[in-house]
Design a protein around this motif. Structure first.
Motif: not given
Length: 978
Positions: A545-559
């Protein structure tokens, strides 16, 4: 000038309309002033027509052309009169015919715009307008075709079935064939819009040749020429405008297909290769010109393709997939205000009707009706839909189509998008019988909501019930808040399985307090606040979940500034689940999604996300995707190609990581994607170059046919592309070869010698592939394997290529040829290349010299690309001793050394099948082959996953010792021991 009462119009339109009136002459006083004001208020195009010819409306009134209704016979007579001079003679040249056809169209358009402006309170009148536009298309197409047949008969003759003698033709014992013109879409349904283009398919009964002319052509060539001339007469924009925009992309193979096909070829195509979307398109097919009797026979024979004898419920899935594709296009291009493609729009009404037709039309033959408005009552009469629902849809369809006419009549543009300026809105509202824009807009929203409800009931996927949240879910849902207690937040992260809870909490807090979030508009912030608890709950279900959260937030921040994507994820929990799964599995994929959020659309369909398409499906998907893009919009085309590649690579990678797809299949899929894109790029560049310079002459002196399978040009893939072993970040090693005549020029008005023509073709292909657009490059291209490398010509003739390979090529270039294969282009040239490749690879060689050359090249590569001294703890999977390239070099060495004895060795270009051939021929023992294959597969799988995990190709050396020893031992035996 007449005094006109404009009190019934919105006040702000008065000066506009009066200004338009003031430019007209007194001849218009013969027309009704009130009606004239309404006409000018609803159409700038009408104002343009009258400004150019102020007498046109008066002439229409004098000729009694302003009546409420005209039928097809009326239009046929009117067209004959419009095209003939005072002596009843037709034009004697194409330019004159073009002018008269366009002038006729302008008169008809003014009549229809006038007529529409008089019936603003009767939406059902849309069908009379649609019928008359369709009549215009039919009579002009038939008139143009008949004129062309007669005009070119002295030079080209007339086409006859194979075996017809000139005597039979002259005695009329056998009748000449005629082109069969199928109208598709709204033309076939008899419901064209005011500014529609027309979708056509050309066919002819049988092969044969023309007789009675100065020159004879085979029927394929004749009907292609007639078809090209017909398109020009209708579509070409001149000083008088155009008659109809013509779209031929619905024909078999789209732009890559022949312009006209024999009936046998058409039937073979639809029976063997026809797609679901082509069944959908053929529902509306109708013969609109040419030999109508023969055309009806063709449609009868095609009927089993369209309508299955059994209840075909698979049609629901097909139409659902088509609608999903359109929805993605709507989101991608922000087409929410498009009344055709948007939610609850025209297309959804059509889909509702056609899903019943495709499912049941084979049994309930009443459903075999082209018109949507006519088939809706039939559906309810069969008990398939409540009568109330059918009536609601019909009313909605009439309103939407009437609004569509109003939008297109304003400026004679093919648009379905609502205007944004107040003036246009007011004019459209009045044209549609509403007091103001707000009233129309509210009615439109109600109509779209009603259509969407019916669409959901028939086609859309049912909503899945979501499970009740757990206590941990509820705790996580509270973390995206300004009031969140840090201690409780940390505890919640720990309970949810975050191993680096403090760091993950900081990642979340950094985004929450970022300037980008602070600067969001209120509606965007509300959408983000709605999504983030779902994100936290979703990432908690992953193994990391740590990696999943950080990487998912890359996209959230992008949109953050494109909040439609936030809504997409909020409203589609399954898509959010797929996003989190992919981000957890691969930082590379997470980066790709953050760079191209448009790819989120692909997450809506897990069944396709984890099931990459085969080559034929990819070709069909790309063809449908590009059919909605105007041919002249090169920028949009390049973006579409790039999206297609990224979307399909995403599917392959998701399948690879989540569904554990086999390595060989992964490479196959990635290679298919490249091949399909190269085919399309070649199609596009061939078409563009042919339109500009004509067709080139081939080495035999004949003209190229201008289609990919017979164009005198091939694209040869080397390396991983040639070996069907593409990886996620692979570039394309390409070589271009042509069969152009060394001196003769192309046949265009602005011609080029054939060598230059093909050189331009190669340059344009590189431009399509390598140009950086907002979505990046399509592929990085490496052309250094062409003869003489970067110092050589971009495109070589086959003769020059053969000479180079025979007399000048280095051993490493023959090694490269082992993995070379044609990936797109001319069929005959492909065969010639394959023969040349076989002859080069099968030459007997001095084995000692061959070994020396191979070893020398390999040592250079290791020195430049492998691990450096002092890096013994690392292993470069590809370049170090005992690695991937050692295996490839051994395979290439053995092919070059023994192909003269065993032709089986050069039949394939991929290393695994070459190794199989080495075992089958006894060149290598089976045990050693299996050893190399095992090492090769594990090395390749490692490089694939290293790319997805952004791990690089330097790995800890210790786990690879056994594989390296085995490969190195075989290298020693084959190349170093005498």
């Amino acid at each position: 000038m007449p005094q006109v009462d404009l009190s019934f119009l919105p006040s702000k339109l008065h000066p506009v309309t009066l200004q338009a009136l003031s430019r007209l002459t007194s001849e218009l006083t013969t027309s009704q002033p009130q009606g004239l004001a309404g006409l000018l208020a609803t159409s700038d195009y009408a104002t343009e027509l009258l400004t150019a010819d102020a007498s046109l409306l008066a002439h229409l009134a004098k000729e009694n052309r302003l009546t409420p209704r005209l039928n097809l016979a009326d239009y046929t007579l009117w067209c004959q009169q419009a095209l003939s001079n005072e002596n009843g003679q037709l034009p004697t040249d194409e330019a004159s015919l073009q002018a008269r056809l366009r002038q006729f169209r302008r008169a008809v358009m003014l009549r229809l715009l006038w007529r529409d402006s008089q019936f603003t309170d009767q939406p059902q009148q849309v069908w009379q307008t649609a019928a008359e536009i369709t009549a215009l298309a039919e009579v002009t197409t038939e008139a143009a075709l008949a004129w062309l047949e007669d005009f070119y008969a002295p030079a080209w003759g007339k086409p006859y079935p194979r075996g017809t003698s000139l005597t039979q033709a002259e005695s009329q014992e056998v009748q000449p064939l005629r082109l069969v013109v199928l109208g598709m879409g709204k033309l076939g349904a008899g419901e064209l819009n005011l500014s529609s283009d027309i979708d056509l398919i050309f066919g002819f009964e049988s092969q044969g040749e023309t007789l009675g002319g100065k020159r004879s052509f085979d029927n394929q060539e004749y009907f292609t020429r007639i078809g090209q001339k017909l398109i020009a007469l209708l579509d070409k924009v001149t000083a008088d405008g155009f008659v109809f925009r013509v779209d031929m992309r619905l024909r078999p193979y789209g732009d890559a297909g022949a312009l006209a096909l024999s009936f046998n070829a058409l039937l073979d195509y639809y029976q063997q290769q026809g797609r679901d979307w082509e069944r959908y398109a053929m529902i509306k097919a109708r013969v609109i010109a040419g030999n109508k009797q023969a055309g009806e026979t063709l449609l009868d024979e095609l009927r089993p393709f369209v309508y299955r004898k059994y209840l075909d419920f698979s049609a629901i899935e097909a139409l659902r997939a088509m609608k999903a594709m359109i929805n993605r296009e709507v989101r991608r291009k922000s087409l929410e205000n498009n009344i055709k493609l948007g939610l609850g729009g025209i297309r959804e009404v059509e889909f509702i009707a056609q899903v019943f037709q495709l499912i049941r039309g084979g049994r309930d033959t009443e459903l075999q009706e082209r018109s949507v408005r006519k088939v809706l009552p039939i559906i309810s009469s069969l008990g398939l839909m409540p009568e109330e629902a059918s009536q609601e849809l019909l009313t909605a369809y009439e309103f939407l189509r009437n609004l569509e006419h109003a939008l297109q009549g304003l400026a004679d543009k093919q648009t379905q998008t609502l205007p944004e300026d107040d003036e246009s809105q007011a004019r459209i509202a009045w044209r549609c019988g509403f007091t103001d824009w707000q009233a129309l807009y509210e009615h439109l929203q109600q109509t779209k909501q009603q259509v969407r409800q019916h669409f959901d009931a028939v086609i859309a996927d049912p909503d899945e019930e979501q499970p009740e949240p757990t206590q941990i879910d509820e705790a996580l849902a509270c973390l995206w808040s300004e009031q969140a207690d840090p201690a409780l937040t940390l505890e919640a992260f720990q309970q949810a399985g975050f191993k680096q809870a403090q760091a993950s909490m900081q990642v979340l807090q950094t985004l929450y307090s970022s300037r980008a979030v602070a600067n969001m508009q209120q509606i965007g912030r509300e959408r983000l606040n709605q999504l983030m608890p779902q994100v936290l709950m979703a990432v908690a279900t992953t193994q990391n979940p740590d990696a999943a959260l950080e990487r998912t937030l890359w996209l959230v921040e992008a949109v953050l500034r494109r909040t439609a994507y936030l809504v997409l994820l909020t409203e589609n929990p399954e898509a959010l689940k797929q996003l989190v799964t992919i981000c957890a599995a691969s930082p590379w994929l997470a980066e790709q999604l953050a760079k191209m959020p448009i790819l989120l659309d692909e997450l809506l369909s897990p069944e396709t996300l984890y099931s990459p398409a085969n080559k034929s499906s990819l070709q069909d998907e790309l063809r449908q995707h590009l059919s909605r893009i105007p041919e002249e919009d090169i920028e949009a085309l390049m973006e579409a190609l790039r999206y297609f590649r990224h979307a399909n690579v995403l599917r392959v990678a998701a399948s690879d990581l989540v569904a554990q797809r086999h390595l060989m299949k992964v490479s196959d899929y990635l290679t298919y994607i490249a091949e399909v894109l190269l085919e399309q790029v070649l199609n596009q560049t061939l078409r563009d170059l042919t339109q500009r310079y004509g067709r080139p002459r081939l080495s035999n002196g004949e003209l190229s046919k201008g289609v990919p399978a017979d164009n005198g040009f091939i694209i040869v893939g080397y390396g991983k592309l040639g070996g069907i072993e593409l990886g996620y970040g692979s570039d394309l090693d390409l070589v271009f070869i042509h069969d152009g005549h060394p001196t003769l020029a192309s046949d265009g008005e602005k011609n080029l010698d054939s060598v230059t023509w093909f050189s331009r073709l190669g340059q344009r292909i590189i431009h399509f592939l390598a140009t950086a657009t907002p979505s990046g490059q399509l592929y990085e291209v490496d052309m250094r394997l062409r003869p003489s490398g970067n110092a050589g010509l971009l495109v070589s003739s086959l003769k020059a290529f053969a000479d180079y390979q025979t007399n000048q090529a280095w051993t490493w270039e023959h090694q490269a040829l082992v993995r070379a294969r044609v990936v797109a282009g001319d069929t005959l040239l492909t065969e010639a290349f394959n023969q040349l490749r076989a002859s080069i690879l099968s030459q007997p060689r001095d084995l000692k010299k061959l070994r020396e050359d191979v070893i020398t090249m390999r040592e250079k590569m290791r020195a430049n690309l492998g691990s450096k001294p002092g890096e013994q703890e690392l292993f470069h999977v590809k370049q170090d001793a005992g690695g991937l390239v050692d295996i490839e070099f051994m395979v290439q060495y053995l092919v070059l050394a023994y192909s003269h004895k065993h032709p089986e060795l050069y039949e394939h270009t991929d290393n695994m099948r070459i190794l199989d051939a080495l075992a089958a021929t006894g060149v290598l023992p089976q045990a050693k082959v299996e050893c190399l294959q095992e090492a090769y597969l594990i090395y390749r799988k490692t490089t694939h996953h290293a790319a997805l995990e952004k791990a690089g190709t330097f790995l800890p050396a210790e786990p690879w010792v056994a594989y390296r020893q085995q490969v190195t031992q075989l290298w020693q035996e084959l190349l170093l021991n005498d």
